[in-house]
Write a protein that holds these residues in place. Sequence first.
Motif, PDB file in Angstrom:
ATOM      1  N   THR A  10     -17.105  -2.901  -2.879  1.00 43.96           N
ATOM      2  CA  THR A  10     -17.328  -3.121  -1.697  1.00 43.96           C
ATOM      3  C   THR A  10     -16.385  -2.325  -0.232  1.00 43.96           C
ATOM      4  OG1 THR A  10     -17.548  -5.579  -2.410  1.00 43.96           O
ATOM      5  CG2 THR A  10     -16.250  -5.493  -0.443  1.00 43.96           C
ATOM      6  N   ASN A  11     -16.826  -2.172   1.043  1.00 40.29           N
ATOM      7  CA  ASN A  11     -15.773  -1.383   1.555  1.00 40.29           C
ATOM      8  C   ASN A  11     -14.675  -2.622   2.305  1.00 40.29           C
ATOM      9  OD1 ASN A  11     -17.404   1.398   0.682  1.00 40.29           O
ATOM     10  ND2 ASN A  11     -18.446   0.518   2.457  1.00 40.29           N
ATOM     11  N   TYR A  12     -13.501  -1.667   2.890  1.00 43.46           N
ATOM     12  CA  TYR A  12     -12.822  -2.227   3.971  1.00 43.46           C
ATOM     13  C   TYR A  12     -12.046  -1.276   4.832  1.00 43.46           C
ATOM     14  CZ  TYR A  12     -12.359  -6.096  -0.518  1.00 43.46           C
ATOM     15  OH  TYR A  12     -13.246  -7.045  -0.907  1.00 43.46           O
ATOM     16  N   ASN A  13     -11.418  -2.018   5.686  1.00 43.76           N
ATOM     17  CA  ASN A  13     -10.700  -0.799   6.917  1.00 43.76           C
ATOM     18  C   ASN A  13      -9.745  -1.623   6.366  1.00 43.76           C
ATOM     19  OD1 ASN A  13     -12.898   0.553   7.686  1.00 43.76           O
ATOM     20  ND2 ASN A  13     -13.771  -0.977   8.642  1.00 43.76           N
ATOM     21  N   ILE A  14      -8.403  -1.046   6.357  1.00 34.20           N
ATOM     22  CA  ILE A  14      -7.014  -1.470   6.256  1.00 34.20           C
ATOM     23  C   ILE A  14      -6.038   0.014   7.493  1.00 34.20           C
ATOM     24  CG2 ILE A  14      -5.348  -1.795   4.710  1.00 34.20           C
ATOM     25  CD1 ILE A  14      -7.634  -2.561   3.489  1.00 34.20           C
ATOM     26  N   ASP A  15      -5.345  -1.382   7.833  1.00 35.81           N
ATOM     27  CA  ASP A  15      -4.596  -0.920   9.497  1.00 35.81           C
ATOM     28  C   ASP A  15      -3.724   0.150   8.506  1.00 35.81           C
ATOM     29  OD1 ASP A  15      -3.134  -0.061  11.315  1.00 35.81           O
ATOM     30  OD2 ASP A  15      -3.272  -1.995  12.108  1.00 35.81           O
ATOM     31  N   ASP A  16      -3.496   1.355   8.754  1.00 35.11           N
ATOM     32  CA  ASP A  16      -2.629   2.539   8.308  1.00 35.11           C
ATOM     33  C   ASP A  16      -1.642   1.902   8.009  1.00 35.11           C
ATOM     34  OD1 ASP A  16      -4.796   4.472   6.973  1.00 35.11           O
ATOM     35  OD2 ASP A  16      -4.770   5.450   9.420  1.00 35.11           O
ATOM     36  N   ARG A  17      -1.038   1.376   9.257  1.00 35.57           N
ATOM     37  CA  ARG A  17       0.686   1.379   9.291  1.00 35.57           C
ATOM     38  C   ARG A  17       1.030   0.089   8.399  1.00 35.57           C
ATOM     39  NH1 ARG A  17      -0.297  -0.420  15.991  1.00 35.57           N
ATOM     40  NH2 ARG A  17      -2.160  -0.987  14.551  1.00 35.57           N
ATOM     41  N   ARG A  18       0.472  -1.092   7.613  1.00 38.69           N
ATOM     42  CA  ARG A  18       0.150  -1.874   6.818  1.00 38.69           C
ATOM     43  C   ARG A  18       0.870  -1.514   5.362  1.00 38.69           C
ATOM     44  NH1 ARG A  18      -3.664  -6.767   6.544  1.00 38.69           N
ATOM     45  NH2 ARG A  18      -2.257  -7.383   5.681  1.00 38.69           N
ATOM     46  N   ILE A  19       0.518  -0.230   5.016  1.00 39.50           N
ATOM     47  CA  ILE A  19       0.842   0.751   3.909  1.00 39.50           C
ATOM     48  C   ILE A  19       2.320   1.342   3.506  1.00 39.50           C
ATOM     49  CG2 ILE A  19      -0.508   1.953   2.269  1.00 39.50           C
ATOM     50  CD1 ILE A  19      -3.309   1.628   2.800  1.00 39.50           C
ATOM     51  N   PRO A  20       2.703   0.695   3.283  1.00 42.75           N
ATOM     52  CA  PRO A  20       4.293   1.686   2.823  1.00 42.75           C
ATOM     53  C   PRO A  20       3.751   2.750   2.567  1.00 42.75           C
ATOM     54  CG  PRO A  20       3.967  -0.349   1.294  1.00 42.75           C
ATOM     55  CD  PRO A  20       2.721  -0.264   1.774  1.00 42.75           C
ATOM     56  N   PRO A  21       4.454   3.664   2.799  1.00 46.39           N
ATOM     57  CA  PRO A  21       4.031   5.312   2.368  1.00 46.39           C
ATOM     58  C   PRO A  21       4.562   5.343   1.178  1.00 46.39           C
ATOM     59  CG  PRO A  21       6.705   5.300   3.940  1.00 46.39           C
ATOM     60  CD  PRO A  21       6.090   4.150   3.502  1.00 46.39           C
ATOM     61  N   GLY A  22       4.931   4.888  -0.083  1.00 47.59           N
ATOM     62  CA  GLY A  22       4.573   4.871  -1.677  1.00 47.59           C
ATOM     63  C   GLY A  22       3.188   4.054  -2.142  1.00 47.59           C
ATOM     64  N   GLY A  23       2.320   3.577  -1.343  1.00 44.48           N
ATOM     65  CA  GLY A  23       1.218   3.163  -1.683  1.00 44.48           C
ATOM     66  C   GLY A  23       1.503   1.739  -1.743  1.00 44.48           C
ATOM     67  N   ALA A  24      -0.120   0.692  -1.914  1.00 43.90           N
ATOM     68  CA  ALA A  24       0.130  -0.654  -1.891  1.00 43.90           C
ATOM     69  C   ALA A  24      -0.741  -0.584  -3.015  1.00 43.90           C
ATOM     70  CB  ALA A  24      -0.386  -1.715  -0.724  1.00 43.90           C
ATOM     71  N   LYS A  25      -1.448  -2.002  -3.530  1.00 47.95           N
ATOM     72  CA  LYS A  25      -2.156  -2.953  -4.149  1.00 47.95           C
ATOM     73  C   LYS A  25      -2.460  -3.511  -3.834  1.00 47.95           C
ATOM     74  CE  LYS A  25       0.060  -1.320  -8.569  1.00 47.95           C
ATOM     75  NZ  LYS A  25      -0.031  -2.400 -10.290  1.00 47.95           N
ATOM     76  N   LEU A  26      -4.448  -2.985  -3.470  1.00 45.77           N
ATOM     77  CA  LEU A  26      -5.016  -4.319  -2.589  1.00 45.77           C
ATOM     78  C   LEU A  26      -6.182  -4.718  -3.814  1.00 45.77           C
ATOM     79  CD1 LEU A  26      -6.619  -4.251  -0.306  1.00 45.77           C
ATOM     80  CD2 LEU A  26      -8.073  -2.752  -1.101  1.00 45.77           C
ATOM     81  N   LYS A  27      -5.967  -6.066  -3.209  1.00 46.16           N
ATOM     82  CA  LYS A  27      -7.264  -6.787  -4.366  1.00 46.16           C
ATOM     83  C   LYS A  27      -8.093  -7.301  -3.800  1.00 46.16           C
ATOM     84  CE  LYS A  27      -7.245 -11.136  -6.936  1.00 46.16           C
ATOM     85  NZ  LYS A  27      -6.636 -12.193  -8.040  1.00 46.16           N
ATOM     86  N   CYS A  28      -9.954  -6.891  -4.656  1.00 44.39           N
ATOM     87  CA  CYS A  28     -11.240  -6.931  -3.555  1.00 44.39           C
ATOM     88  C   CYS A  28     -11.540  -8.464  -3.846  1.00 44.39           C
ATOM     89  CB  CYS A  28     -11.717  -6.362  -4.804  1.00 44.39           C
ATOM     90  SG  CYS A  28     -13.541  -6.783  -4.158  1.00 44.39           S
ATOM     91  N   ALA A  29     -12.136  -9.096  -2.574  1.00 41.45           N
ATOM     92  CA  ALA A  29     -12.080 -10.825  -1.985  1.00 41.45           C
ATOM     93  C   ALA A  29     -13.138 -10.659  -3.004  1.00 41.45           C
ATOM     94  CB  ALA A  29     -12.101 -10.453  -0.683  1.00 41.45           C
ATOM     95  N   ILE A  37      -3.778   1.527  -3.605  1.00 41.17           N
ATOM     96  CA  ILE A  37      -4.437   2.669  -1.937  1.00 41.17           C
ATOM     97  C   ILE A  37      -3.268   3.614  -2.025  1.00 41.17           C
ATOM     98  CG2 ILE A  37      -6.281   1.340  -1.623  1.00 41.17           C
ATOM     99  CD1 ILE A  37      -4.529  -0.510   0.938  1.00 41.17           C
ATOM    100  N   LYS A  38      -3.127   4.419  -1.164  1.00 39.50           N
ATOM    101  CA  LYS A  38      -2.025   5.293  -0.711  1.00 39.50           C
ATOM    102  C   LYS A  38      -2.809   5.492   0.935  1.00 39.50           C
ATOM    103  CE  LYS A  38      -1.692   7.478  -5.010  1.00 39.50           C
ATOM    104  NZ  LYS A  38      -1.388   8.918  -5.373  1.00 39.50           N
ATOM    105  N   ALA A  39      -1.574   5.648   1.468  1.00 36.73           N
ATOM    106  CA  ALA A  39      -0.738   5.668   3.061  1.00 36.73           C
ATOM    107  C   ALA A  39      -1.678   7.377   3.470  1.00 36.73           C
ATOM    108  CB  ALA A  39       0.468   5.720   3.614  1.00 36.73           C
ATOM    109  N   ASP A  40      -2.031   7.867   2.789  1.00 44.85           N
ATOM    110  CA  ASP A  40      -2.759   8.776   2.845  1.00 44.85           C
ATOM    111  C   ASP A  40      -4.499   8.787   3.472  1.00 44.85           C
ATOM    112  OD1 ASP A  40      -4.036   9.214   0.547  1.00 44.85           O
ATOM    113  OD2 ASP A  40      -3.081  10.879   0.139  1.00 44.85           O
TER     114      ASP A  40
END
Length: 61
Positions: A10-29, A37-40
């Motif tokens: 499943t594809n997602y579009n994530i706003d880069d500004r919502r991801i902290p520099p160290g990355g985050a975890k995304l839960k698939c809906a 996921i990483k900010a890069d």
Amino acid sequence: MKVSCPSCQTNYNIDDRRIPPGGAKLKCARCQTTFPIKADGVSSEAPEAEPSPAPQAAAIP
């Protein structure tokens, strides 16, 4: 940025500004898989996804 779930693709579009520099975890809906996921703009487990309409991103905990 665009990311794909490594389990169900499943594809997602994530706003880069919502991801902290160290990355985050995304839960698939769709399949409930949690993946990093990483900010890069690159998911650490999934290759770059082909452009396609993506559902709205799930909330990042």
